[in-house]
Design a protein around this motif. Structure first.
Motif, PDB file in Angstrom:
ATOM      1  N   ASN A 130     -32.454  15.997 -14.083  1.00  0.00           N
ATOM      2  CA  ASN A 130     -32.561  16.484 -12.708  1.00  0.00           C
ATOM      3  C   ASN A 130     -32.743  15.322 -11.727  1.00  0.00           C
ATOM      4  O   ASN A 130     -32.117  15.269 -10.658  1.00  0.00           O
ATOM      5  CB  ASN A 130     -33.733  17.450 -12.601  1.00  0.00           C
ATOM      6  CG  ASN A 130     -33.905  18.000 -11.193  1.00  0.00           C
ATOM      7  OD1 ASN A 130     -33.084  18.785 -10.716  1.00  0.00           O
ATOM      8  ND2 ASN A 130     -34.965  17.581 -10.521  1.00  0.00           N
ATOM      9  N   ALA A 131     -33.598  14.351 -12.104  1.00  0.00           N
ATOM     10  CA  ALA A 131     -33.816  13.190 -11.240  1.00  0.00           C
ATOM     11  C   ALA A 131     -32.538  12.366 -11.092  1.00  0.00           C
ATOM     12  O   ALA A 131     -32.210  11.889  -9.999  1.00  0.00           O
ATOM     13  CB  ALA A 131     -34.943  12.334 -11.814  1.00  0.00           C
ATOM     14  N   SER A 132     -31.813  12.210 -12.206  1.00  0.00           N
ATOM     15  CA  SER A 132     -30.568  11.438 -12.165  1.00  0.00           C
ATOM     16  C   SER A 132     -29.512  12.131 -11.296  1.00  0.00           C
ATOM     17  O   SER A 132     -28.788  11.485 -10.523  1.00  0.00           O
ATOM     18  CB  SER A 132     -30.034  11.249 -13.582  1.00  0.00           C
ATOM     19  OG  SER A 132     -28.795  10.569 -13.577  1.00  0.00           O
ATOM     20  N   TYR A 133     -29.430  13.453 -11.390  1.00  0.00           N
ATOM     21  CA  TYR A 133     -28.443  14.203 -10.613  1.00  0.00           C
ATOM     22  C   TYR A 133     -28.714  14.073  -9.112  1.00  0.00           C
ATOM     23  O   TYR A 133     -27.815  13.766  -8.325  1.00  0.00           O
ATOM     24  CB  TYR A 133     -28.492  15.677 -11.026  1.00  0.00           C
ATOM     25  CG  TYR A 133     -27.634  16.576 -10.167  1.00  0.00           C
ATOM     26  CD1 TYR A 133     -26.263  16.670 -10.360  1.00  0.00           C
ATOM     27  CD2 TYR A 133     -28.212  17.330  -9.142  1.00  0.00           C
ATOM     28  CE1 TYR A 133     -25.478  17.492  -9.569  1.00  0.00           C
ATOM     29  CE2 TYR A 133     -27.452  18.156  -8.338  1.00  0.00           C
ATOM     30  CZ  TYR A 133     -26.088  18.222  -8.554  1.00  0.00           C
ATOM     31  OH  TYR A 133     -25.310  19.040  -7.752  1.00  0.00           O
ATOM     32  N   TRP A 134     -29.958  14.293  -8.692  1.00  0.00           N
ATOM     33  CA  TRP A 134     -30.258  14.222  -7.261  1.00  0.00           C
ATOM     34  C   TRP A 134     -30.223  12.799  -6.728  1.00  0.00           C
ATOM     35  O   TRP A 134     -30.014  12.593  -5.527  1.00  0.00           O
ATOM     36  CB  TRP A 134     -31.633  14.841  -7.013  1.00  0.00           C
ATOM     37  CG  TRP A 134     -31.598  16.353  -7.119  1.00  0.00           C
ATOM     38  CD1 TRP A 134     -32.077  17.132  -8.104  1.00  0.00           C
ATOM     39  CD2 TRP A 134     -30.981  17.225  -6.175  1.00  0.00           C
ATOM     40  NE1 TRP A 134     -31.806  18.440  -7.877  1.00  0.00           N
ATOM     41  CE2 TRP A 134     -31.142  18.561  -6.672  1.00  0.00           C
ATOM     42  CE3 TRP A 134     -30.305  17.052  -4.968  1.00  0.00           C
ATOM     43  CZ2 TRP A 134     -30.656  19.666  -5.996  1.00  0.00           C
ATOM     44  CZ3 TRP A 134     -29.830  18.180  -4.301  1.00  0.00           C
ATOM     45  CH2 TRP A 134     -30.000  19.476  -4.814  1.00  0.00           C
TER      46      TRP A 134
END
Length: 254
Positions: free
Chosen positions: A246-250
């Motif tokens: 999730n952190a990588s996507y955002w």
């Protein structure tokens, strides 16, 4: 809305009222022996010889006892009645109408009694362990027996030959809330006739019987707990991966 709130309050109080109406005799703790195969085997023998005459365990089959280390031949030769088969359910031949006439009520099925008796005051095993050890002679009762955990119980003391005959001693004391009233406080047991077992031997046998009842209530309980640990570990790892993804996507979106 006010009526609904009142109904919710009444429903919430029902469990508390039912618990308050029961006896508050302190429960003795019993060691968990559900992993001890020898204890479970002895408990199964005690259950068949003492309990299964009146109480059924209709959710359990005799062949499930192979899970505690018994073979079909051992079950057939030591635990079965003449007409029963290894694959049969643990039922009783006594008719419900006869049971009600003799005891005043039909003896409950014991398949999950250890789970049914669990409460905030102790585990179901603690309740059963204390209950089975606190019978005393009471000639005012139809069966001649009474119990400290379950006052005015309809069940006789089926293991009295092993424990012996005891009477309960009560002391008269003034009620702490109302000095004008006198209450009878339990002051211990008095051994009238010795049993075939010593007190320690009887307590040990009762602990084995309770262990079997606790195992019978959920034979796969230890497997469930082991699987539960692995499931929680998997969910924890998955949570970390999902958090990093999730952190990588955002990060790319920003």
């Amino acid at each position: 809305m006010k009526l609904l709130k009142k109904l919710i309050a009444v429903v919430a109080l029902v469990p508390a009222l039912s618990l308050a109406s029961e006896a508050t005799f302190p429960l003795d703790h019993v060691q968990d022996r559900t992993k001890d195969l020898s204890a479970l085997q002895n408990g199964a023998k005690l259950f068949v010889n003492n309990c299964l005459n009146c109480h059924a365990a209709s959710a359990m089959r005799y062949n499930r006892l192979k899970d505690i280390g018994l073979t079909d031949d051992q079950i057939r030769n030591n635990l079965l009645f003449t007409s029963d088969k290894v694959g049969d359910l643990m039922k009783v031949a006594m008719a419900p109408r006869d049971a009600k006439d003799w005891f005043g009520a039909v003896p409950p099925d014991l398949s999950v009694i250890a789970r049914a008796k669990a409460s905030g005051d102790g585990s179901g095993a603690d309740w059963l362990y204390t209950y089975l050890r606190t019978f005393y002679k009471d000639d005012t009762r139809p069966t001649g027996w009474n119990n400290m955990v379950f006052p005015n119980v309809g069940m006789p003391h089926v293991m009295w030959e092993s424990q012996g005959v005891r009477t309960a001693k009560f002391a008269e004391e003034k009620d702490a809330h109302d000095p004008s009233k006198v209450v009878h406080k339990f002051a211990g047991f008095e051994q009238v006739k010795p049993g075939k077992m010593s007190a320690i031997e009887f307590d040990n046998a009762t602990a084995d019987l309770v262990a079997y009842l606790a195992w019978m209530a959920e034979p796969a309980q230890h497997t469930r707990k082991r699987l539960g640990v692995w499931v929680l570990l998997f969910l924890g790892i998955f949570l970390i991966l999902a958090w990093r993804l999730n952190a990588s996507y955002w990060k790319e979106v920003k």
